[in-house]
Design a protein around this motif. Structure first.
Motif, PDB file in Angstrom:
ATOM      1  N   TRP A   4     -63.393  10.907 -19.479  1.00 30.34           N
ATOM      2  CA  TRP A   4     -63.182   9.781 -19.489  1.00 30.34           C
ATOM      3  C   TRP A   4     -61.946   9.250 -19.293  1.00 30.34           C
ATOM      4  CZ3 TRP A   4     -66.860   6.259 -20.424  1.00 30.34           C
ATOM      5  CH2 TRP A   4     -68.067   6.857 -20.592  1.00 30.34           C
ATOM      6  N   VAL A  24     -71.948  -2.615 -11.021  1.00 30.04           N
ATOM      7  CA  VAL A  24     -73.404  -1.887 -10.808  1.00 30.04           C
ATOM      8  C   VAL A  24     -73.591  -1.383  -9.378  1.00 30.04           C
ATOM      9  CG1 VAL A  24     -75.773  -2.015 -11.569  1.00 30.04           C
ATOM     10  CG2 VAL A  24     -74.030  -3.253 -13.004  1.00 30.04           C
ATOM     11  N   VAL A  47     -72.147   1.933  -9.129  1.00 26.53           N
ATOM     12  CA  VAL A  47     -72.786   3.075  -9.429  1.00 26.53           C
ATOM     13  C   VAL A  47     -73.835   3.289  -8.724  1.00 26.53           C
ATOM     14  CG1 VAL A  47     -74.258   3.825 -11.608  1.00 26.53           C
ATOM     15  CG2 VAL A  47     -72.082   2.512 -11.871  1.00 26.53           C
ATOM     16  N   LEU A  48     -74.873   2.508  -8.310  1.00 26.85           N
ATOM     17  CA  LEU A  48     -75.883   2.686  -7.464  1.00 26.85           C
ATOM     18  C   LEU A  48     -75.671   3.194  -5.989  1.00 26.85           C
ATOM     19  CD1 LEU A  48     -78.172  -0.431  -8.451  1.00 26.85           C
ATOM     20  CD2 LEU A  48     -78.365   1.961  -9.151  1.00 26.85           C
ATOM     21  N   LEU A  61     -75.035   6.599  -6.624  1.00 24.06           N
ATOM     22  CA  LEU A  61     -76.324   7.400  -7.168  1.00 24.06           C
ATOM     23  C   LEU A  61     -77.091   7.595  -5.528  1.00 24.06           C
ATOM     24  CD1 LEU A  61     -77.685   5.983 -10.242  1.00 24.06           C
ATOM     25  CD2 LEU A  61     -76.341   8.235 -10.180  1.00 24.06           C
ATOM     26  N   SER A  80     -77.736  14.130  -7.082  1.00 25.20           N
ATOM     27  CA  SER A  80     -79.201  14.673  -6.881  1.00 25.20           C
ATOM     28  C   SER A  80     -79.611  14.912  -8.401  1.00 25.20           C
ATOM     29  CB  SER A  80     -79.032  15.777  -6.329  1.00 25.20           C
ATOM     30  OG  SER A  80     -77.896  16.584  -6.820  1.00 25.20           O
ATOM     31  N   PHE A  81     -78.828  15.505  -9.171  1.00 27.08           N
ATOM     32  CA  PHE A  81     -79.367  15.796 -10.361  1.00 27.08           C
ATOM     33  C   PHE A  81     -78.692  14.428 -11.127  1.00 27.08           C
ATOM     34  CE2 PHE A  81     -78.683  17.397 -14.788  1.00 27.08           C
ATOM     35  CZ  PHE A  81     -79.750  17.541 -15.236  1.00 27.08           C
ATOM     36  N   TRP A  82     -79.451  13.588 -11.930  1.00 27.61           N
ATOM     37  CA  TRP A  82     -78.938  12.191 -12.553  1.00 27.61           C
ATOM     38  C   TRP A  82     -78.533  12.677 -14.004  1.00 27.61           C
ATOM     39  CZ3 TRP A  82     -79.598   8.323 -15.814  1.00 27.61           C
ATOM     40  CH2 TRP A  82     -79.127   7.346 -15.542  1.00 27.61           C
ATOM     41  N   ASN A  83     -77.297  12.713 -14.246  1.00 23.99           N
ATOM     42  CA  ASN A  83     -76.752  13.020 -15.675  1.00 23.99           C
ATOM     43  C   ASN A  83     -76.243  11.743 -16.284  1.00 23.99           C
ATOM     44  OD1 ASN A  83     -74.902  13.463 -17.434  1.00 23.99           O
ATOM     45  ND2 ASN A  83     -75.074  15.485 -17.222  1.00 23.99           N
ATOM     46  N   GLN A  84     -76.785  11.600 -17.460  1.00 26.02           N
ATOM     47  CA  GLN A  84     -76.464  10.190 -18.254  1.00 26.02           C
ATOM     48  C   GLN A  84     -75.183   9.961 -18.367  1.00 26.02           C
ATOM     49  OE1 GLN A  84     -78.168   9.915 -22.014  1.00 26.02           O
ATOM     50  NE2 GLN A  84     -78.717   7.649 -21.798  1.00 26.02           N
ATOM     51  N   THR A  99     -73.160   9.098 -15.242  1.00 25.29           N
ATOM     52  CA  THR A  99     -73.337   7.832 -14.545  1.00 25.29           C
ATOM     53  C   THR A  99     -72.520   6.817 -15.387  1.00 25.29           C
ATOM     54  OG1 THR A  99     -75.651   8.790 -14.225  1.00 25.29           O
ATOM     55  CG2 THR A  99     -75.279   6.325 -13.930  1.00 25.29           C
ATOM     56  N   TRP A 100     -72.944   7.081 -16.630  1.00 29.62           N
ATOM     57  CA  TRP A 100     -71.928   6.136 -17.514  1.00 29.62           C
ATOM     58  C   TRP A 100     -70.352   6.179 -17.448  1.00 29.62           C
ATOM     59  CZ3 TRP A 100     -72.151   2.080 -20.227  1.00 29.62           C
ATOM     60  CH2 TRP A 100     -71.721   2.012 -21.699  1.00 29.62           C
ATOM     61  N   PHE A 129     -69.825   4.270 -13.980  1.00 27.70           N
ATOM     62  CA  PHE A 129     -69.781   2.977 -14.582  1.00 27.70           C
ATOM     63  C   PHE A 129     -68.591   2.395 -15.172  1.00 27.70           C
ATOM     64  CE2 PHE A 129     -71.848  -0.628 -17.118  1.00 27.70           C
ATOM     65  CZ  PHE A 129     -72.057  -1.373 -15.826  1.00 27.70           C
ATOM     66  N   PHE A 130     -68.032   3.348 -16.044  1.00 29.32           N
ATOM     67  CA  PHE A 130     -66.738   3.059 -16.480  1.00 29.32           C
ATOM     68  C   PHE A 130     -65.546   2.929 -15.580  1.00 29.32           C
ATOM     69  CE2 PHE A 130     -62.852   4.528 -18.941  1.00 29.32           C
ATOM     70  CZ  PHE A 130     -62.814   3.525 -19.797  1.00 29.32           C
ATOM     71  N   GLU A 179     -82.411   6.205 -16.945  1.00 32.82           N
ATOM     72  CA  GLU A 179     -81.699   6.792 -18.210  1.00 32.82           C
ATOM     73  C   GLU A 179     -82.774   7.518 -19.172  1.00 32.82           C
ATOM     74  OE1 GLU A 179     -78.504   4.152 -19.493  1.00 32.82           O
ATOM     75  OE2 GLU A 179     -79.011   4.648 -21.521  1.00 32.82           O
ATOM     76  N   SER A 235     -85.041  12.776 -13.968  1.00 32.13           N
ATOM     77  CA  SER A 235     -84.229  13.960 -13.831  1.00 32.13           C
ATOM     78  C   SER A 235     -83.855  14.060 -12.345  1.00 32.13           C
ATOM     79  CB  SER A 235     -84.966  15.150 -14.321  1.00 32.13           C
ATOM     80  OG  SER A 235     -86.202  15.126 -13.782  1.00 32.13           O
ATOM     81  N   PHE A 236     -84.794  14.297 -11.491  1.00 31.14           N
ATOM     82  CA  PHE A 236     -84.531  14.352 -10.249  1.00 31.14           C
ATOM     83  C   PHE A 236     -84.626  12.782  -9.487  1.00 31.14           C
ATOM     84  CE2 PHE A 236     -85.831  14.865  -5.850  1.00 31.14           C
ATOM     85  CZ  PHE A 236     -84.583  15.623  -5.157  1.00 31.14           C
ATOM     86  N   TRP A 237     -83.379  12.400  -9.230  1.00 30.35           N
ATOM     87  CA  TRP A 237     -83.363  11.010  -8.641  1.00 30.35           C
ATOM     88  C   TRP A 237     -83.770  10.894  -7.042  1.00 30.35           C
ATOM     89  CZ3 TRP A 237     -80.670   7.456  -5.624  1.00 30.35           C
ATOM     90  CH2 TRP A 237     -80.678   6.192  -6.376  1.00 30.35           C
ATOM     91  N   LEU A 263     -75.708   2.573 -20.819  1.00 30.18           N
ATOM     92  CA  LEU A 263     -75.515   2.102 -19.185  1.00 30.18           C
ATOM     93  C   LEU A 263     -76.557   1.100 -19.210  1.00 30.18           C
ATOM     94  CD1 LEU A 263     -74.318   1.992 -16.515  1.00 30.18           C
ATOM     95  CD2 LEU A 263     -75.976   3.596 -15.875  1.00 30.18           C
ATOM     96  N   MET A 320     -69.508  -3.670 -22.129  1.00 31.86           N
ATOM     97  CA  MET A 320     -69.609  -2.337 -22.115  1.00 31.86           C
ATOM     98  C   MET A 320     -68.539  -1.546 -23.070  1.00 31.86           C
ATOM     99  SD  MET A 320     -68.426  -0.275 -18.872  1.00 31.86           S
ATOM    100  CE  MET A 320     -69.068   1.496 -18.671  1.00 31.86           C
ATOM    101  N   TRP A 337     -80.044  15.494 -21.992  1.00 30.61           N
ATOM    102  CA  TRP A 337     -79.762  15.584 -20.563  1.00 30.61           C
ATOM    103  C   TRP A 337     -79.123  17.065 -20.237  1.00 30.61           C
ATOM    104  CZ3 TRP A 337     -80.876  12.959 -16.588  1.00 30.61           C
ATOM    105  CH2 TRP A 337     -81.515  11.617 -16.948  1.00 30.61           C
ATOM    106  N   ALA A 397     -83.918  19.358 -14.083  1.00 31.55           N
ATOM    107  CA  ALA A 397     -83.588  18.903 -12.467  1.00 31.55           C
ATOM    108  C   ALA A 397     -84.973  18.883 -11.946  1.00 31.55           C
ATOM    109  CB  ALA A 397     -82.767  19.880 -11.951  1.00 31.55           C
TER     110      ALA A 397
END
Lengths: 745, 745
Positions: A70, A248, A251-252, A255, A260-264, A267-268, A271-272, B256, B260-262, B509, B529, B561, B703
């Motif tokens: 962070w 936003v 972030v997009l 992504l 590829s593998f979306w991790n919460q 991403t958060w 965004f920060f 969110e 999983s796979f974006w 998010l 946020m 996740w 994934a």
């Protein structure tokens, strides 16, 4: 083709750049004596050393790591915001100085009648700025040319582009973009922000600068590709966020291009970083503009406020918007087509740095001349209202109290011109001005993109689109009787800008959000989305997107989102490279050195087997090199029991610039020693059976970020290895599934 | 625990619900005679039939599929928007009727002095509405209770919750939410929209309704779990978008919770559905409000316009916001704590439908009574300005030209109350009113969530938060001398609302983006946020989020996740279920029937082996059942050569409600037949070696959306099977890594 791909701009000095083995074949010319750069390996860090470290780590340690992540993201955001702020202020000051100088000069000579001197002054000033901008790029760091977005796309995709996240690149990028914008080229300063953010992220997250030889001994855990790539995503997002005031959207963007593998949590954090970045920029720019606390500058480009009331649209306008989207798609494809051939021309004939600088200066001079001529012959005079927004209104040959309308479009930073096109009241421009401006600016922008200067294509695209969009609005208003209905051409300028930009870059989701955030008006979400979709569909029919074209010219193994349609009939057996060079678990040093030195087997990963050919692990070139360097030989270990064991730290210290095999001296005696790879290999590499279909293999690669996938038979014996390049070869062409000729090395 | 988990609300009629085998153990009571529902299997459709179909498909066919997907997403968005519109109008009309009735009555009896009659009327009306809302939920479709968000989260996570995407559920949900909101409960109509969108998506994408026995023979390709799930993501996003006017927030919510796979194209389609959804709602509501074309109602809840100028914040306010975030986190945890025990109480003692209806009616009556008493004893009279926004201002005992301030908070739909708290000018409420309101509404909302009514928790949370947030603003203004600085308590109401909602649901998010989109003001991005982050950190310290608690109470194998920290020392060998029931490639029918009937091996996937135990494929319970049903026996095939081969269509027609094994009659002779599974099994299932670490296995599951992962030894022999439940067991507790006791079946 091979001839071309040897010399594309990213690697126009490819002979000086080290290159990964199989990943960037184009860069693999004569650099065998240069340091090899490791490709990104997400799959292969889980060796025993790593697992032991993880097992030793307590919950508190994990918590600390999380907090560090962070902190790093906050830092990335803050620094990216600061850099954006610096660029903005520098450009505003320098460009202001330039425009004031020229304006005074023009005013002086308008009466006296020696305007050619003004022209000369303008040309000289522009060329001078661009010369410096081009010199640092062409001679110091060619990878800093252009917007850097294709390079970052590749990096996030998993292709390692040499030197792309170096400190030197950042400096050249930032200084270069200031020069190019001040030099009056048809460029924007937004694209380079994305690259800048990415470099910053790569630097900050490693806690050291290899270039400056400074190691802060912090964040050592993050010295691996997976972690670094995550931070680079955050950096790119922060860059977008600062450029467009679109956290936003940033972030997009990350992504869309990277994840590829979306991790919460990731991403958060991204965004920060984005939020901090736009906030920092906003905060410091507010202070700079003497309005602290107002926070009205969330991004480098400011589309100005679109009021919902004035800018309503009706259902029946949507077909019009879609038509404009189609025009944008067509024009975008034409732009890309021209630029593609221009780039190929450049690769063939303009690859010497001094030629590149001269071309850049020529473009700068032509841009200034064309602008001057257009302004000179324009008869579009507009009254200078009490609340005029033009910073440098040029009266020229207009009557007193009037100004030259063409000059507002040319005689300004492109960002301001866009804003004027969006917001100036009806009647500020006449159709001829807009038409001519679109035409000239289109070709100028097309010529400019790909020069050896640091510059982005977003703003020129927006400007071209805004111009013809506004023209559409004016024409519509003049053809219909109910003029009030089409009262606001600014609305059409916005749609046109979106259409043109979409037609050129073909981004979808992130671009919609970026545009919505930049306009600050959610009402336009649907029309912008429809326009971008249309532009993409129409554009894709003719030609790929600009970034994709440049990536293709680099012939890098870029993996798209999905396996090409109708590729189900292909199996791993047909796709894989075979036979594979395997190593034994306890292998002779001589064999390893020979394997690594052999240019025909320049893989980066080697399956480790126990007889008979049964897979038991996978080891990387870089790991082997570190092992050789530290002479981790079985015989030596026995004789020097007191010597410390090789640790994870040794690998991290060597990361990311591993020495080439040639630089490691192995004596003839040592060649006879044995090396035990058990502890250092990844003991559980991902494998697939031979009959796995291509889409399935593809999905594994994309979802897990793999680099190497071992293909095994029913008895777990190694039969082949699938690498990124094996997959990137296949694409859907005009005649169905085609195999690309990625330069083989 | 087992006792509890047998009867949670999702499955309070679990005995009537079919249930998947290993996936939802809690539902696996006495339903062996009921139809079995297939769990989602993303990994296992690639059998030969499927591959052959894919291979036969031309580019044009793929293109058509792609277009169908877009059409379906457009339809989903449109229908979701329509439903939202219907709910909004119905609630507004019915609630308006109710409030007018009560108001007239109160006005009548204020003078005459028989206000207890008004109270009775109010209680009766509320209870009556809630009774109907509760009856349809409790007796017809218990899964429609609550907001449906935990269920959708589970569905998108890969856990199949029975009946969650049925048409009946949708109808009950929609009608139920109208009744609950009109019935004056402390609930919102936003959460149910997400569920509604998801059901719609599941229905539309399948091109048929199993409940209505209507098959349109379209979209047959999409009758599989992977595709269906993608559309359900789009539906959920469209629901969020319609509920909050937040299309981007909707996309992020889906990502969110679900992705999983974006996949870029998928996300782009989800965004399209969201956009269409909010646009449809906006369009029809504008017409309903007689302002066609104005498009000012993007969502069900409308936070009203926050003007940047009036609502600026300063840097030094940020610590205050963070403190409010901490308060929100604490209050949220307390809310969740109370609700958790209440839910356990309900599971134990209030599980009969008629009891549930009575409880709901009781809550409705108490809510009305408390509101009435609060209003009655309130002395907070405010002048009725010329531009008052209250729709039903109650004078009660106030002087003429004044109204009762407490009444505006209670005597209104919660959405309007939230807006009033955000936007009413300073001094509209006094501190006592706000304090009392917060206190009572907090407990009412907590009691209400979990009742057998269809209702959401978003709006009550926002309302509680807005009330105490505004209170904070007022108190701050009164304690500082520079009153003008804190002039606008609406700003604090917004922050408080975000803090409270964040403290309860712990979304990050997506919630930030939803809040930003709902306020239509990007300036508040960073504070919101920070507030949400603080609320989450503080809240997580005490208690999980509300949705997670309810998911935990369902003891479903929900995968988070990432693998829990410090789980690197666990390997597949320790995690897997072993021994595994394997089938031979050519297997006796009797064995298959016995395996499927055996309740102790109720797996959904069975490895297929060739002797000696060498893995050659994986086949699903559902596939075996279809095979048995169609009697695809080797002997029969030989004797009836003319009979058509079993096709992919047969599997699709049976999807998703496969009959249970008990319903399939297999004669004693047939039991001796053989079945050849080669064509129907997945020939290349994903496998891992035994030593693979848990995080690696976890990543594969997440994934790739796996359901079964075969663990093999060095010779590719099956040694175990990892299922979702094996992974969901491990979590980080107070004493390090703990094993959850998921009810074993």
């Amino acid at each position: 083709m091979a001839n071309i791909t040897k010399k594309v701009s990213w690697s126009s000095r490819g002979d000086e750049s080290g290159a990964a083995g199989e990943e960037t074949p184009l860069l693999n010319g004569s650099e065998q004596s240069r340091p090899l750069r490791q490709s990104l390996d997400y799959d292969n860090i889980e060796n025993q050393l790593f697992l032991e470290e993880e097992r030793r780590m307590s919950f508190v340690a994990f918590r600390c790591l999380e907090i560090s992540r962070w902190v790093i993201c906050g830092l990335i955001g803050f620094l990216t915001g600061l850099i954006a702020c610096f660029i903005d202020i520098a450009v505003e000051q320098l460009a202001g100085l330039k425009y004031r100088l020229i304006k005074e000069n023009i005013v002086k000579f308008t009466e006296a009648g020696g305007l050619s001197i003004s022209l000369l002054l303008w040309v000289a000033l522009n060329s001078f700025c661009v010369m410096w901008g081009s010199i640092i790029v062409a001679f110091i760091e060619p990878i800093a040319a252009g917007s850097g977005i294709p390079q970052i796309k590749c990096f996030l995709n998993g292709v390692k582009v040499p030197r792309v996240v170096r400190l030197k690149t950042l400096v050249v990028k930032v200084v270069g973009v200031i020069f190019s914008v001040v030099g009056g080229l048809a460029v924007g300063k937004e694209g380079p922000m994305i690259h800048s953010g990415a470099v910053l992220a790569a630097g900050v997250s490693q806690g050291r600068s290899t270039s400056l030889k400074k190691d802060f001994k912090i964040f050592e855990y993050f010295r691996r590709d997976t972690e670094k790539r995550d931070f680079v995503s955050a950096g790119a997002a922060a860059g977008v966020s600062a450029a467009f005031g679109a956290p936003v959207g940033g972030v997009l963007f990350s992504l869309e291009e990277g994840a590829s593998f979306w991790n919460q949590m990731l991403t958060w954090r991204i965004f920060f970083a984005s939020m901090i970045s736009t906030f920092t920029l906003n905060f410091f720019l507010s202070i700079y503009h003497n309005k602290p606390g107002e926070l009205s500058n969330p991004g480098l480009i400011n589309f100005g406020r679109f009021e919902s009331e004035a800018m309503e649209y009706n259902l029946y306008e949507i077909p019009l918007f879609i038509a404009m989207g189609a025009i944008g798609g067509g024009l975008g494809a034409f732009f890309n087509f021209l630029n593609y051939w221009l780039t190929i021309f450049r690769i063939r004939y303009v690859h010497r740095p001094c030629l590149q600088v001269m071309e850049a200066m020529l473009v700068a001079a032509v841009t200034a001349t064309v602008a001057f001529i257009m302004i000179y012959f324009s008869t579009d005079c507009q009254p200078l209202g009490p609340d005029h927004t033009e910073e440098y209104p040029l009266q020229l040959f207009c009557a007193d109290g009037e100004y030259n309308s063409m000059a507002t479009a040319f005689f300004n930073t492109p960002e301001r011109s866009v804003r004027s096109l969006f917001h100036n009241p009806t009647g500020t421009y006449n159709s001829l001005t807009l038409g001519l401006f679109t035409l000239t600016y289109f070709f100028l922008a097309c010529w400019t993109y790909g020069l050896a200067v640091s510059a982005g294509v977003f703003i020129p695209s927006l400007l071209i689109g805004a111009a013809w969009g506004r023209l559409c609005g004016i024409l519509l208003a003049s053809t219909t009787s109910t003029a009030s209905m089409w009262a606001d051409p600014g609305k059409y300028a916005l749609i046109g800008a979106a259409a043109q930009l979409g037609g050129i870059v073909r981004m979808t989701l992130s671009l919609t959000v970026i545009m919505v955030e930049a306009t600050g008006n959610v009402t336009y979400g649907l029309p912008i989305m429809l326009v971008l979709m249309t532009a993409k569909i129409v554009g894709d029919y003719f030609q790929e997107g600009l970034y994709d074209l440049h990536i293709k010219l680099g012939s890098v193994p870029f993996l798209h989102w999905e396996a090409p349609a109708t590729s189900h009939w292909l199996t791993a057996r047909e796709v894989m490279s075979s036979p594979v060079t395997c190593l034994n678990r306890i292998e002779k040093v001589g064999t390893i050195v020979d394997t690594l030195s052999n240019t025909s087997t320049n893989h980066n990963g080697f399956p480790v087997v126990v007889q008979p050919a049964k897979l038991c692990g996978l080891i990387l070139r870089s790991q082997l090199i570190v092992l050789l360097k530290h002479k981790v030989f079985v015989e030596l270990a026995r004789s020097r029991l007191t010597q410390r064991k090789l640790q994870l730290k040794d690998f991290r210290d060597a990361y990311p610039r591993f020495p080439p095999i040639q630089s490691i001296h192995v004596s003839q005696d040592e060649r006879e020693c044995m090396m035990d790879l058990t502890e250092f290999m990844n003991p559980t590499p991902y494998t697939v059976p031979q009959d796995t279909s291509l889409p399935r293999v593809f999905k594994l690669f994309r979802a897990l970020g793999l680099r190497h996938l071992v293909v095994v038979d029913d008895d777990n014996r190694v039969v082949g290895l699938v690498t990124r390049k094996d997959l990137a070869r296949y694409h859907v062409g005009k005649h169905g599934l085609e195999e690309l000729h990625l330069a083989q090395t």
